[in-house]
Write a protein that holds these residues in place. Structure first.
Motif, PDB file in Angstrom:
ATOM      1  N   ASP A  74       0.857  -1.180   0.000  1.00 36.18           N
ATOM      2  CA  ASP A  74       0.000   0.000   0.000  1.00 36.18           C
ATOM      3  C   ASP A  74       0.888   1.224   0.000  1.00 36.18           C
ATOM      4  OD1 ASP A  74      -1.777   2.063   0.571  1.00 36.18           O
ATOM      5  OD2 ASP A  74      -3.078   0.730   1.721  1.00 36.18           O
ATOM      6  N   ARG A  82      -3.051   6.214  -4.683  1.00 35.48           N
ATOM      7  CA  ARG A  82      -2.696   5.015  -3.938  1.00 35.48           C
ATOM      8  C   ARG A  82      -1.867   4.118  -4.825  1.00 35.48           C
ATOM      9  NH1 ARG A  82      -5.434   4.322   0.650  1.00 35.48           N
ATOM     10  NH2 ARG A  82      -5.146   2.068   0.664  1.00 35.48           N
ATOM     11  N   GLN A 128       0.286   4.105   0.891  1.00 38.27           N
ATOM     12  CA  GLN A 128       0.015   5.029   1.983  1.00 38.27           C
ATOM     13  C   GLN A 128       0.585   4.473   3.261  1.00 38.27           C
ATOM     14  OE1 GLN A 128      -3.986   6.406   1.234  1.00 38.27           O
ATOM     15  NE2 GLN A 128      -3.913   7.472   3.154  1.00 38.27           N
TER      16      GLN A 128
END
Length: 331
Positions: free
Chosen positions: A243, A275, A245
């Motif tokens: 991911d 993302r 983030q």
């Protein structure tokens, strides 16, 4: 007359070469400059995070509402969301195994329940310029470094020692003789803050900060040999494996006392809504470390990308530096 203004305290845990390197914990008030820190020659990041929360609670009794700011989702969940379920299951996790660090988690729960004033947890993004988050990170890292070198004696609450010594990472831990005696049923030597002296004074805080800076300089040199390369298996993104983030609050976090704050932090960490998904390979891998235990690790870090992106959103990463912020052993 009761002061209803929130008392805000930041906490953090640190582990060098986690999960079996020197460990540190720290908390710091947002008013008055009061702070404390401790650690041990061995430990884990999770134990450090929990020790910091427990010591912050014990150092701040009373009626004032207490807000604990931390970048550890694990510490927040252990202190709030997961506890009721663990109690019902006889302190077994979702896999039916004993909950790790139970002495610390139970102690935190007791302190929260016994405290006259309310306790609320707020997740903050780590390594993002937050003054007090950076301060406790520095203090915890400084103590971990000093404890690892034998320059400072191990300093944990008694529940921290019990959690550490019951873990798979206790081998080689330097336990002070007086603490050993207490653990064996002897006289109590640790005060309610887990210390044999007062909190850190300004000179000690400065000393730990300087120690942390020296440690970070060494890490910076070692980081030059760490590379991140794209896994060239098929070049197809593998949703859920990575991911873009970092440090996003856990989907399981349901501490509704501060839902708005957590949600806002999540939005701030990806202001444009971008993302990343896919599988990457970080080298050298954990299996190449002498401290590898054979288990998967949870890492928090960041990658700066300077590359072309095609119309479909794909980017090929080649030898991009990876900055490792934390390593946690999954429960």
């Amino acid at each position: 007359m009761t002061n209803d203004k929130n008392l805000v305290v930041s906490t953090d845990g640190s582990a060098l070469s986690n999960p079996n390197g020197p460990m540190g914990w720290a908390w710091a008030d947002h008013e008055g400059g009061d702070a404390d820190a401790g650690g041990a020659s061995n430990g884990t990041n999770q134990i450090g995070e929990l020790c910091a929360v427990l010591q912050a609670l014990r150092a701040h009794p009373g009626e004032r509402p207490l807000v604990i700011e931390t970048d550890s989702q694990y510490a927040i969940n252990c202190s709030t969301t997961w506890v009721p379920g663990w109690k019902k299951k006889g302190w077994k996790n979702s896999q039916g195994k004993p909950v790790k660090n139970r002495p610390l988690i139970e102690a935190i729960d007791r302190e929260i329940q016994a405290r006259t004033g309310s306790v609320r947890f707020v997740w903050v993004k780590g390594h993002a310029g937050n003054t007090f988050n950076e301060k406790v990170d520095t203090l915890a890292r400084g103590y971990a470094t000093a404890a690892g070198k034998g320059d400072r004696e191990g300093c944990l609450p008694i529940e921290g020692w019990r959690s550490l010594l019951a873990s798979p990472y206790a081998q080689g831990t330097q336990v002070p003789p007086a603490v050993k005696a207490e653990l064996d049923g002897g006289p109590q030597v640790l005060d309610e803050l887990g210390r044999k002296k007062d909190r850190l004074d300004q000179e000690e805080q400065k000393d730990l900060a300087e120690t942390a800076v020296e440690s970070e300089a060494v890490d910076a040199e070692q980081a030059e040999s760490v590379e991140t390369t794209a896994d060239a298996d098929n070049g197809t993104p593998d949703p859920g494996m990575a991911d873009g983030q970092e440090d996003e609050p856990s989907r399981d976090l349901k501490d509704t006392s501060d839902t708005d704050t957590v949600d806002q932090d999540t939005k701030n960490s990806g202001a444009r809504g971008l993302r990343a998904s896919g599988r990457i390979r970080i080298t050298p891998p954990p299996s190449g470390s002498s401290m590898f235990t054979g288990h998967d690790l949870h890492i928090v870090g960041s990658i700066d990308i300077d590359a072309d992106i095609d119309p479909d959103g794909y980017v090929t990463i080649k030898e991009a530096p990876f900055r490792l912020h934390a390593i946690e052993v999954e429960d």
